[in-house]
Design a protein around this motif. Sequence first.
Motif, PDB file in Angstrom:
ATOM      1  N   ILE A   1       0.854  -1.183   0.000  1.00 11.46           N
ATOM      2  CA  ILE A   1       0.000   0.000   0.000  1.00 11.46           C
ATOM      3  C   ILE A   1       0.889   1.231   0.000  1.00 11.46           C
ATOM      4  CG2 ILE A   1      -1.758   1.326   1.232  1.00 11.46           C
ATOM      5  CD1 ILE A   1      -2.850  -1.251   2.356  1.00 11.46           C
ATOM      6  N   ILE A   2       0.658   2.105  -0.951  1.00 12.74           N
ATOM      7  CA  ILE A   2       1.435   3.332  -1.041  1.00 12.74           C
ATOM      8  C   ILE A   2       0.521   4.514  -0.710  1.00 12.74           C
ATOM      9  CG2 ILE A   2       2.770   4.824  -2.574  1.00 12.74           C
ATOM     10  CD1 ILE A   2       3.507   2.260  -4.146  1.00 12.74           C
ATOM     11  N   PRO A   3       0.704   5.115   0.460  1.00 13.64           N
ATOM     12  CA  PRO A   3      -0.101   6.273   0.819  1.00 13.64           C
ATOM     13  C   PRO A   3       0.372   7.491   0.016  1.00 13.64           C
ATOM     14  CG  PRO A   3       1.013   5.311   2.750  1.00 13.64           C
ATOM     15  CD  PRO A   3       1.661   4.772   1.526  1.00 13.64           C
TER      16      PRO A   3
ATOM     17  N   SER B   1       8.175  -0.972  -5.826  1.00 15.81           N
ATOM     18  CA  SER B   1       7.284  -2.132  -5.728  1.00 15.81           C
ATOM     19  C   SER B   1       7.288  -2.936  -7.028  1.00 15.81           C
ATOM     20  CB  SER B   1       5.858  -1.685  -5.384  1.00 15.81           C
ATOM     21  OG  SER B   1       5.222  -1.134  -6.523  1.00 15.81           O
ATOM     22  N   ILE B   2       7.475  -2.254  -8.147  1.00 11.45           N
ATOM     23  CA  ILE B   2       7.557  -2.962  -9.434  1.00 11.45           C
ATOM     24  C   ILE B   2       8.830  -3.799  -9.486  1.00 11.45           C
ATOM     25  CG2 ILE B   2       7.873  -2.652 -11.926  1.00 11.45           C
ATOM     26  CD1 ILE B   2       6.102  -0.097 -11.659  1.00 11.45           C
ATOM     27  N   LYS B   3       9.950  -3.174  -9.124  1.00  8.69           N
ATOM     28  CA  LYS B   3      11.230  -3.892  -9.199  1.00  8.69           C
ATOM     29  C   LYS B   3      11.283  -5.061  -8.222  1.00  8.69           C
ATOM     30  CE  LYS B   3      13.626  -0.046  -8.865  1.00  8.69           C
ATOM     31  NZ  LYS B   3      14.696   0.985  -8.919  1.00  8.69           N
ATOM     32  N   LYS B   4      10.572  -4.924  -7.109  1.00  5.43           N
ATOM     33  CA  LYS B   4      10.560  -6.006  -6.131  1.00  5.43           C
ATOM     34  C   LYS B   4       9.504  -7.060  -6.438  1.00  5.43           C
ATOM     35  CE  LYS B   4      12.691  -4.125  -2.076  1.00  5.43           C
ATOM     36  NZ  LYS B   4      12.571  -3.579  -0.729  1.00  5.43           N
ATOM     37  N   GLY B   5       8.709  -6.809  -7.442  1.00  8.34           N
ATOM     38  CA  GLY B   5       7.780  -7.835  -7.893  1.00  8.34           C
ATOM     39  C   GLY B   5       6.594  -8.071  -6.986  1.00  8.34           C
TER      40      GLY B   5
ATOM     41  N   ARG C   1       0.875  -6.263 -10.801  1.00  3.28           N
ATOM     42  CA  ARG C   1       2.255  -6.254 -11.322  1.00  3.28           C
ATOM     43  C   ARG C   1       2.354  -6.996 -12.646  1.00  3.28           C
ATOM     44  NH1 ARG C   1       6.302  -6.438 -13.643  1.00  3.28           N
ATOM     45  NH2 ARG C   1       8.456  -6.499 -12.904  1.00  3.28           N
ATOM     46  N   ASP C   2       1.595  -8.081 -12.794  1.00  4.89           N
ATOM     47  CA  ASP C   2       1.736  -8.890 -14.010  1.00  4.89           C
ATOM     48  C   ASP C   2       1.161  -8.205 -15.237  1.00  4.89           C
ATOM     49  OD1 ASP C   2      -0.838  -9.193 -12.929  1.00  4.89           O
ATOM     50  OD2 ASP C   2      -1.116 -11.139 -13.895  1.00  4.89           O
ATOM     51  N   ILE C   3       0.221  -7.283 -15.042  1.00  3.64           N
ATOM     52  CA  ILE C   3      -0.388  -6.597 -16.177  1.00  3.64           C
ATOM     53  C   ILE C   3       0.161  -5.172 -16.312  1.00  3.64           C
ATOM     54  CG2 ILE C   3      -2.554  -5.748 -17.174  1.00  3.64           C
ATOM     55  CD1 ILE C   3      -3.970  -8.077 -15.748  1.00  3.64           C
ATOM     56  N   GLY C   4       0.362  -4.522 -15.180  1.00  2.00           N
ATOM     57  CA  GLY C   4       0.887  -3.167 -15.223  1.00  2.00           C
ATOM     58  C   GLY C   4      -0.203  -2.115 -15.190  1.00  2.00           C
TER      59      GLY C   4
END
Length: 483
Positions: A306-308, A353-357, A379-382
């Motif tokens: 979760i990114i506030p 969060s993307i780089k960490k999957g 993450r799998d779709i973007g």
Amino acid sequence: MSKKAKTAIQPTRSEDFPNWYQKVIVASDLAENSKTRGCMIIKPYGYAIWENIQQIFDKRIKAHGVENAYFPLLIPLKFIASEAEHIDGFAKECAVVTHHKLEMDENRQLVPAGKLEEPYVIRPTSETVIGDAMSRWINSYRDLPMKINQWCNVMRWEMRTRLFLRTSEFLWQEGHNAFASPEESDTDARLMVDEYAKFAENVLAIPVITGEKTANERFPGAESTYTIEAVMQDGKALQAGTSHNLGTNFSKSANIVFQDKTGKEQFAHTTSWGISTRLIGGLIMVHSDDDGLQLPPAIAPYQVVIIPVVKNPEQADAINEYVQNICEGLIAQDIRVHVNKKDDSVGNKIWDSIKKGVPLRVEIGAKEMESGTLTHVRRDIGRDSKTNSSVEEFVSTASDILASIQTSLFERAKAIVADNLSDVADLDALQQLYKDDYQGLVRIPTSFIEDDQYKQLAKEFSLSERCLPFADNGSMVVIGRAY
RNA sequence: CGGGGUAUGGCGCAGUCUGGUAGCGCAUCUGCUUUGGGAGCAGAGGGUCGUAGGUUCGAAUCCUGCUACCCCGACCA
């Protein structure tokens, strides 16, 4: 803004696969090289994946009656000298402890002193030690079967190391089971490789080819070796877990003897089976893309991040409270969730969060708070999967979304196998295929591997026999390049 | 273990050929403005050049040994 200008990982997979692999590990903060030759430092995020592997797999083996124990790191040299074929396989890569203290020399340098009467070998595997213990623990047919496992580190002084895939020291589990009959030990070895296959496919979302190793790929001292072979995105195979039926080879050298019902002395039939931190290398090479790691939800340290989005300090408390409620809702569903409260820009947190999957990303700001919603992205779709939904709806469907991600990663991985596993009519076709720069695996009739033309092609193209798939009942063998 | 390459602040590199005692980008720290797919400006800290020895008035730079890492191969349950 509209289009992705560059990938997070450079080089990309197609530009330079080995280099891409290293960069993914750095970017996702899994591990790094250490000052100790060939050994890695597994960082918290990488270790969390290993802990999940341990927890999930440990439950499965305990369901089969396996008990955990712990044996010494150092093996007396005489143990190792007792089994010729086995030790031939490891002698070249054993680290040896020869001294028990350090002394200051005339140049004020610490030098080894106190030479040991008998050197110790740092375990490359524990068949000999556990066999020795079993020889004392097993006396009667009533003591069988005995199933012992340890989660530990082992050391093999490898010539060439790569993070996770082949390191001098690595973490693994090694199971050692003993039985009264040859049928039982073979059934057990097959059962454990089947457990590995299920774990790889259902948890790691890595489809595997399960089968038996050919004689020259077999574990030293084993009667048969069963394996799961995974296919990486570059077409190479990765041996991801092995299970050996050792017959009485080890019980004879370790003297594991029991009295059967008739009072006759017999050698026990043993198995050994292991999976290691190498699986993490497999996860990376199967699922990750040019933006970094991509983790199946079942194994991800956290499934939701979760990114506030706090635009002014007055909102902070209210947003944090709103986020906290959502967190609790997800935790109640047994979902692993992490709130990134780091003092950093939203853009950086998203890329992190993307780089960490992390499988699922949630963004929450004043906009969402006012409407009782949140924004989530897979993450799998973007970014195409960016969705705004109500908190209640998300909390109640998050598990389904994660399950869907798990499935989509598995399907994608199955497509990699399909693209990199071919059949050929004959050896000329095989030669043509690799001459045309084919990178994947090939399935050929088992009889072909005795052919001189095959042996020459194998040498020329660095091919090895990966396994005889159970699915083909030994009639076919899968060959190719491997890690 | 064979072939090739590399080693300079946390990371990535330039400087080495033509010796004169270290520079750039990113990251870090401070301040202000920012924050919804990688922010901007201003300022600051941090290395003695993998390691041991040699040549020299002087070595990151030249020479020798060693070590580690990367790539290819061999090896590798």
